[in-house]
Design an enzyme around this catalytic site. Sequence first.
Site: not given
Length: 469
Positions: A302, A426, A428
């Site tokens: 990440c 994000d 992820h």
Amino acid sequence: MVVVDSDSEIILRVKGPLELKCQLDTSDAQLTRRVISRTFESLRSQVQSESCVLAVCDSPVFIWPNKSVHATPEEITPNTPCEDVQQWIQTDDQESAGKRSAKKKSKKSSSASVINLRLMMELTQPGPLSAPILSKTVQKSHFLAATLPMDCVVCIGCSDTIKDACERLLEALSRQLCDMEKVTLQHMRGPTVLVPEALHFLLPEPKGLVTVVYPEGVSDSQLETQRKELHQQFELPDDRPYFRRANAYHFPNEPYKDGYLRNPHVVLTHPTLDNGKVYLVQGIYSYHHYMQDRMDDNGWGCAYRSLQTICSWFQQQGYVERSVPTHKEIQQALVDVGDKQASFVGSRQWIGSIEVQAVLNQLLGITSKIMFVSQGSELASKGRELANHFLTEGTPIMIGGGVLAHTILGVTWSETTGQIRYLILDPHYTGAEDLQLITDKGWCGWKGPDFWDQTAYYNLCLPQRPKVI
């Protein structure tokens, strides 16, 4: 980013090749320059001649701007409003639905505010037939041949007529040929010329879209003098780039070839806070996340992806020319600066904000500030610092805490109440580049202070803009 109000203005963009051909029978530099100038003058005459044709892309519309603005189909006249031309343009949606037709479409069938045209020249002319005459001459000479990639843009009102639009397009084409002539002569080296290229740049309001001609093959670093002159001409600050090739405007009807989403946050609605103001990332970035580039980094990559998003910002703002680094290139950079052992390259080990700072400096020459927060609950008190960062630097922020990393793209903050919301990208996410899914499911979205682990410590990497043009 919106260029024009699609309800009141349309961008007309005409592209097409013009052949620059001339015979140079002398080594005299001044005479050679005069020959090239005469050839450009001939091209300007060609654009103003009756053989010039403008073809509206993805439509049956052809316009002869120098033949009293004659056009086909016959329903189109010189006084037809430009917005009516959009009725004839075949959109991708219509093609996929099998609705292709030469007949009129309903108004506004093309939602794009850009009408693309091709610059063409009629090769056949009406007149009496004559027998061909062949002649042969043997002599040594230097023949110059180059294809000029014409690319002109004008903004017009929807109610402006086709006649008005053609006049402005012909003016733009003639002006661009003058600019190309100037660049060609300026960068001549003996009998060798560099092909000029036209680039469009969107400047801060009210300046709008501006076209600049550069010589192909000359790097941005060699064009700094020209950029300084442009900054002075348009009264732009001299601490950030506006006219590097990476700053060139990306038209809304042109897909990005690399497949990454750009600026997914622009479709979001800003949260409302009492006396709150919105502070956002400035410019364009690419959304980098898990599982892209045929790289399975699910569960450990990440921070690498957040770093790639930051690198894409610096690349697309024109600060750096190098491509976005891969995971291995990031790891090798950390080895090169002495932060990691050689065995780190090719591993699946995490990195954090400090490593992101080191890689930005090593690979891009970018400095960063680090903000330390001993627990997540303290992030709510950092509104002023974060707002100031987006106001002055405007770069994406990487934040790492515990085993998670995210990218902060902006904040909504109230100076009076202290309330704050964070715009989070994000890394992820593991799915396809589906903008609606990404925004609907919150992979790019506004989050409250409870988004952070209230007891975990966080480090934030705040990249700083270089003061360059």
